[in-house]
Design an enzyme around this catalytic site. Structure first.
Site, PDB file in Angstrom:
ATOM      1  N   ARG A 120       0.643  -1.180  -0.212  1.00  0.00           N
ATOM      2  CA  ARG A 120       0.123  -0.080  -0.057  1.00  0.00           C
ATOM      3  C   ARG A 120       0.660   1.220  -0.053  1.00  0.00           C
ATOM      4  NH1 ARG A 120      -2.631  -3.346   3.277  1.00  0.00           N
ATOM      5  NH2 ARG A 120      -4.463  -3.989   2.490  1.00  0.00           N
ATOM      6  N   LYS A 142       2.740  11.888 -10.854  1.00  0.00           N
ATOM      7  CA  LYS A 142       1.832  11.063 -11.540  1.00  0.00           C
ATOM      8  C   LYS A 142       2.809   9.860 -11.839  1.00  0.00           C
ATOM      9  CE  LYS A 142      -1.175  13.945 -14.661  1.00  0.00           C
ATOM     10  NZ  LYS A 142      -1.302  14.358 -15.854  1.00  0.00           N
ATOM     11  N   GLU A 184       9.374  20.321 -24.336  1.00  0.00           N
ATOM     12  CA  GLU A 184       8.871  20.669 -23.087  1.00  0.00           C
ATOM     13  C   GLU A 184       9.291  22.117 -22.576  1.00  0.00           C
ATOM     14  OE1 GLU A 184       6.109  19.041 -22.017  1.00  0.00           O
ATOM     15  OE2 GLU A 184       6.253  17.577 -23.521  1.00  0.00           O
ATOM     16  N   LYS A 226       6.693  23.922 -13.173  1.00  0.00           N
ATOM     17  CA  LYS A 226       5.846  22.829 -12.916  1.00  0.00           C
ATOM     18  C   LYS A 226       5.474  22.796 -11.464  1.00  0.00           C
ATOM     19  CE  LYS A 226       4.447  18.109 -14.125  1.00  0.00           C
ATOM     20  NZ  LYS A 226       4.668  16.921 -14.813  1.00  0.00           N
ATOM     21  N   GLU A 236      -4.972  17.387 -10.743  1.00  0.00           N
ATOM     22  CA  GLU A 236      -5.735  17.872 -11.927  1.00  0.00           C
ATOM     23  C   GLU A 236      -7.269  18.222 -11.726  1.00  0.00           C
ATOM     24  OE1 GLU A 236      -3.115  16.457 -15.544  1.00  0.00           O
ATOM     25  OE2 GLU A 236      -5.107  15.336 -15.384  1.00  0.00           O
ATOM     26  N   ARG A 241      -3.747  22.786 -14.069  1.00  0.00           N
ATOM     27  CA  ARG A 241      -2.628  21.950 -14.598  1.00  0.00           C
ATOM     28  C   ARG A 241      -2.806  21.593 -16.217  1.00  0.00           C
ATOM     29  NH1 ARG A 241      -0.207  16.824 -11.103  1.00  0.00           N
ATOM     30  NH2 ARG A 241       1.203  16.021 -12.679  1.00  0.00           N
ATOM     31  N   ASN A 245      -0.799  21.402 -20.977  1.00  0.00           N
ATOM     32  CA  ASN A 245      -1.245  20.783 -22.210  1.00  0.00           C
ATOM     33  C   ASN A 245      -1.084  21.777 -23.593  1.00  0.00           C
ATOM     34  OD1 ASN A 245      -1.860  18.446 -21.210  1.00  0.00           O
ATOM     35  ND2 ASN A 245      -4.102  18.783 -20.768  1.00  0.00           N
ATOM     36  N   HIS A 248      -0.843  20.372 -26.911  1.00  0.00           N
ATOM     37  CA  HIS A 248      -1.000  18.733 -26.978  1.00  0.00           C
ATOM     38  C   HIS A 248      -2.309  18.389 -27.675  1.00  0.00           C
ATOM     39  CE1 HIS A 248       2.244  18.563 -23.846  1.00  0.00           C
ATOM     40  NE2 HIS A 248       2.203  17.349 -24.004  1.00  0.00           N
ATOM     41  N   HIS A 252      -1.286  15.737 -29.752  1.00  0.00           N
ATOM     42  CA  HIS A 252      -1.580  14.319 -29.396  1.00  0.00           C
ATOM     43  C   HIS A 252      -2.305  13.583 -30.557  1.00  0.00           C
ATOM     44  CE1 HIS A 252      -4.270  11.394 -27.208  1.00  0.00           C
ATOM     45  NE2 HIS A 252      -3.130  11.030 -26.879  1.00  0.00           N
ATOM     46  N   HIS A 265       6.955  12.254 -29.160  1.00  0.00           N
ATOM     47  CA  HIS A 265       6.044  13.007 -28.567  1.00  0.00           C
ATOM     48  C   HIS A 265       6.465  14.638 -28.464  1.00  0.00           C
ATOM     49  CE1 HIS A 265       3.338  14.242 -25.496  1.00  0.00           C
ATOM     50  NE2 HIS A 265       4.106  14.748 -24.705  1.00  0.00           N
TER      51      HIS A 265
HETATM   52  N1  LIG Z   1       4.400  11.109 -14.933  1.00  0.00           N
HETATM   53  C1  LIG Z   1       4.558  12.226 -15.708  1.00  0.00           C
HETATM   54  O1  LIG Z   1       4.217  13.401 -15.194  1.00  0.00           O
HETATM   55  C2  LIG Z   1       4.919  12.130 -17.107  1.00  0.00           C
HETATM   56  C3  LIG Z   1       5.261  13.461 -17.601  1.00  0.00           C
HETATM   57  C4  LIG Z   1       5.744  13.082 -19.192  1.00  0.00           C
HETATM   58  C5  LIG Z   1       5.988  11.911 -19.653  1.00  0.00           C
HETATM   59  N2  LIG Z   1       5.647  10.778 -18.775  1.00  0.00           N
HETATM   60  C6  LIG Z   1       6.160   9.471 -19.390  1.00  0.00           C
HETATM   61  O2  LIG Z   1       7.493   9.389 -19.682  1.00  0.00           O
HETATM   62  C7  LIG Z   1       7.692   8.545 -20.651  1.00  0.00           C
HETATM   63  C8  LIG Z   1       8.705   9.162 -21.584  1.00  0.00           C
HETATM   64  O3  LIG Z   1       9.881   9.282 -20.962  1.00  0.00           O
HETATM   65  P1  LIG Z   1      11.348   9.623 -21.516  1.00  0.00           P
HETATM   66  O4  LIG Z   1      10.992  10.526 -22.680  1.00  0.00           O
HETATM   67  O5  LIG Z   1      12.080  10.229 -20.504  1.00  0.00           O
HETATM   68  O6  LIG Z   1      11.681   8.403 -22.138  1.00  0.00           O
HETATM   69  P2  LIG Z   1      12.244   6.763 -21.736  1.00  0.00           P
HETATM   70  O7  LIG Z   1      12.276   6.857 -20.434  1.00  0.00           O
HETATM   71  O8  LIG Z   1      11.906   5.956 -22.777  1.00  0.00           O
HETATM   72  O9  LIG Z   1      13.752   7.378 -22.235  1.00  0.00           O
HETATM   73  C9  LIG Z   1      14.079   7.614 -23.610  1.00  0.00           C
HETATM   74  C10 LIG Z   1      15.281   6.526 -23.975  1.00  0.00           C
HETATM   75  O10 LIG Z   1      16.441   7.205 -23.443  1.00  0.00           O
HETATM   76  C11 LIG Z   1      17.237   6.247 -22.735  1.00  0.00           C
HETATM   77  N3  LIG Z   1      18.224   7.308 -21.770  1.00  0.00           N
HETATM   78  C12 LIG Z   1      17.509   7.560 -20.603  1.00  0.00           C
HETATM   79  N4  LIG Z   1      18.481   8.149 -19.949  1.00  0.00           N
HETATM   80  C13 LIG Z   1      19.631   8.094 -20.671  1.00  0.00           C
HETATM   81  C14 LIG Z   1      21.078   8.503 -20.310  1.00  0.00           C
HETATM   82  N5  LIG Z   1      21.211   9.330 -19.208  1.00  0.00           N
HETATM   83  N6  LIG Z   1      21.833   8.134 -21.058  1.00  0.00           N
HETATM   84  C15 LIG Z   1      21.530   7.388 -22.306  1.00  0.00           C
HETATM   85  N7  LIG Z   1      20.367   6.996 -22.710  1.00  0.00           N
HETATM   86  C16 LIG Z   1      19.474   7.219 -21.848  1.00  0.00           C
HETATM   87  C17 LIG Z   1      16.246   5.335 -22.220  1.00  0.00           C
HETATM   88  O11 LIG Z   1      17.088   3.967 -22.151  1.00  0.00           O
HETATM   89  C18 LIG Z   1      15.356   5.401 -23.392  1.00  0.00           C
HETATM   90  O12 LIG Z   1      15.868   4.432 -24.745  1.00  0.00           O
HETATM   91  C19 LIG Z   1       6.296   8.244 -21.322  1.00  0.00           C
HETATM   92  O13 LIG Z   1       5.846   6.854 -20.772  1.00  0.00           O
HETATM   93  C20 LIG Z   1       5.340   9.275 -20.830  1.00  0.00           C
HETATM   94  O14 LIG Z   1       4.068   8.702 -20.589  1.00  0.00           O
HETATM   95  C21 LIG Z   1       5.434  10.741 -17.496  1.00  0.00           C
END
Ligand SMILES: NC(=O)c1ccc[n+]([C@@H]2O[C@H](COP(=O)([O-])OP(=O)(O)OC[C@H]3O[C@@H](n4cnc5c(N)ncnc54)[C@H](O)[C@@H]3O)[C@@H](O)[C@H]2O)c1
Length: 363
Positions: A120, A142, A184, A226, A236, A241, A245, A248, A252, A265
Site C-alpha cells: 500500500r 503522476k 517541453e 511545474k 488535476e 494543470r 497541455n 497537446h 496528441h 511526443h
Molecule cells: N509522470 C509524468 O508526469 C510524466 C510526464 C511526461 C511523460 N511521462 C512519461 O514518460 C515517458 C517518456 O519518458 P522519456 O522521454 O524520459 O523516455 P524513456 O524513459 O523511454 O527514455 C528514452 C530513452 O533514453 C534512454 N536514456 C534515458 N536516460 C539516458 C541517459 N542518461 N543516457 C543514455 N540513454 C538514456 C532510455 O534508455 C530510452 O531508450 C512516457 O511513458 C510518458 O508517458 C510521464
C-alpha cells in the site's frame, strides 16, 4: 547543489539538482528511508549508472539491490509491475524500504507505480536520467502503466520523498532525447516565463552542447514552473494543470493519428504548439512577432513545425476522440503572449482546419 522545494503539505518534497551521483547517498541519509533500497532501472541505464548509484548508496550504509526492466515504453505494463512486485517480495522489502527509479519517464512511471502500491505504498525516490524526466515526469507525482487500449490508463498520484537530478547523466543521452526535453522546455517558456524563453533564444547552442551552467538554469526554472502548477492543482481537479497541455491538442492527435510511430511526443508537441500559436494569431490574441519567435526557436531546436505523411481523416478522428473525452468540446491552450496562455473551447473549427492544413497534413 540547487534545491527546489515542492510544497504539497505533508506530501512536500525537495528536488536536488546536482552534478555528481556520488552525492546521492549523503542526500538520502537526510531522510528516514529504512535500510533497503531496490533500484529499478532499464537495462541500458543500469549498465551506465547502476554501479555508481549502488556505490553512492552502499557507501552510506544502505543495502542496495537492482532490478532491470527491458528498455522502452512497451514494458511500462501491469505484467512488468507484477514482476517487480515479486522482486520486492524476494528482496523482503518492508514498509520502511525504498524504491529508487533510475531512468527516464518510462522507468519513473513504472517504478513509482510499484512503489505506490507495494504494501500500500513504500518510500519512492527518483533519479531522472532524461532531460524530459528532469523537467517534467519527475515532478508532480503522476505514476502509472499503459494498457493495450491506451497509454497511462492505470495509475495514481504518488509523490516521491525526494528527486535527485544529476546534470552529468545527460552527457550520455542521445541528441534525439535532448530534443524531446527541449520541446517541453520551450513549452514552459511560452506558458509561463518570457525570461526563460529569451534565455533559450540566447543560449540554445550552449544547452544543446550540454553546458552544465545553462542546464542548471533551465532545469531549475522548469522544475519551479511545474512545481507552481502542481502546487495549485495537485490532482488535476481545478484546471490549472491543463496549461501544461499547451501544444497537446493537435500534438496528441498527430501522435495517435499516426499510430505513435512516425513522430515522437516532443516533435508532435512542437508541431502542436506552432499550430496553437497560429490559431491564437488568427483569433487576434497573439502578435505576429511572438509567433515568428516561436517558429524560429522550434526550428533552431531541430524540432519540426510541419508534418509529412499525416492523413487528415485520421488526425480528425483522433481530435474527435479527444473531444469526446473532454465532454464534447475541443479544448485548446492558446498563447496570449510569450509567457501567458489561456484555456478555451471557443476556437472556430474553420481555424483548426486552416491551421492543420498549414502544417502540411494531407487531405
Ligand atoms: N509522470 C509524468 O508526469 C510524466 C510526464 C511526461 C511523460 N511521462 C512519461 O514518460 C515517458 C517518456 O519518458 P522519456 O522521454 O524520459 O523516455 P524513456 O524513459 O523511454 O527514455 C528514452 C530513452 O533514453 C534512454 N536514456 C534515458 N536516460 C539516458 C541517459 N542518461 N543516457 C543514455 N540513454 C538514456 C532510455 O534508455 C530510452 O531508450 C512516457 O511513458 C510518458 O508517458 C510521464
Amino acid at each position: 547543489m540547487k534545491v527546489v522545494p515542492i510544497d504539497l503539505g505533508e506530501r512536500s518534497y525537495p528536488v536536488y539538482i546536482g552534478r555528481d551521483i556520488a552525492d546521492l547517498g549523503r542526500v538520502a541519509r537526510e531522510f528516514d528511508l529504512g535500510e533497503k533500497v531496490l533500484v529499478i532501472s532499464s537495462r541500458p541505464i543500469a549498465s551506465l549508472y547502476g554501479r555508481e548509484v549502488r556505490d553512492a548508496l552502499g557507501s552510506c550504509g544502505f543495502q542496495v539491490s537492482l532490478a532491470r526492466v527491458p528498455d522502452g515504453e512497451k514494458y511500462k505494463t501491469l505484467s512488468w509491475a507484477a514482476k517487480l512486485y515479486e522482486e520486492c517480495a524476494e528482496d523482503k522489502l518492508d514498509r520502511n524500504s525504498t524504491i529508487l527509479a533510475l531512468g527516464g519517464g518510462v522507468i519513473g512511471d513504472l517504478a513509482g507505480f510499484v512503489a505506490s502500491t507495494y504494501l500500500r505504498g513504500i518510500n519512492f525516490i527518483y533519479l531522472p536520467t532524461t532531460l524530459l524526466a528532469q523537467v517534467d515526469a519527475s515532478i508532480g507525482g503522476k505514476v502509472g502503466v499503459d494498457l493495450p487500449q491506451g497509454k497511462n490508463l492505470v495509475g495514481s498520484f504518488y509523490q516521491p520523498r525526494f528527486v535527485y537530478t544529476d546534470l552529468k547523466v545527460l552527457r550520455t543521452l542521445p541528441q534525439a532525447q535532448i530534443k524531446e526535453g527541449l520541446a517541453e522546455i520551450i513549452k514552459y517558456g511560452v506558458i509561463e516565463d518570457k525570461d526563460l524563453f529569451l534565455y533559450l533564444e540566447q543560449n540554445l547552442e550552449k544547452i544543446k552542447t550540454l553546458s552544465l551552467d545553462s542546464l542548471e538554469y533551465i532545469i531549475t526554472r522548469c522544475v519551479q514552473i511545474k512545481a507552481a502548477v502542481v502546487q495549485e492543482d495537485e490532482r488535476e481537479k481545478r484546471g490549472k494543470r491543463q496549461v501544461l497541455n499547451f501544444g497537446h491538442t493537435i500534438g496528441h492527435a498527430i501522435e495517435s493519428g499516426t499510430g505513435y510511430g512516425r513522430y515522437s511526443h516532443g516533435e508532435a508537441v512542437a508541431v502542436g504548439m506552432i499550430a496553437a500559436a497560429r490559431i491564437a494569431k488568427k483569433m487576434g490574441f497573439l502578435p505576429e512577432d511572438s509567433l515568428v519567435r516561436m517558429e524560429n526557436l522550434v526550428r533552431r531546436a531541430d524540432l519540426p513545425s510541419r508534418v509529412e505523411g499525416v492523413n487528415g481523416g485520421k488526425l480528425w478522428d483522433a481530435l474527435y476522440l479527444d473531444k469526446k473525452i473532454k465532454g464534447g468540446k475541443l479544448y485548446f491552450v492558446l498563447p496570449r503572449r510569450i509567457g501567458e496562455v489561456f484555456l478555451t473551447d471557443k476556437v472556430p473549427l474553420t481555424l483548426v482546419r486552416e491551421a492543420i492544413r498549414e502544417l502540411g497534413v494531407e487531405k
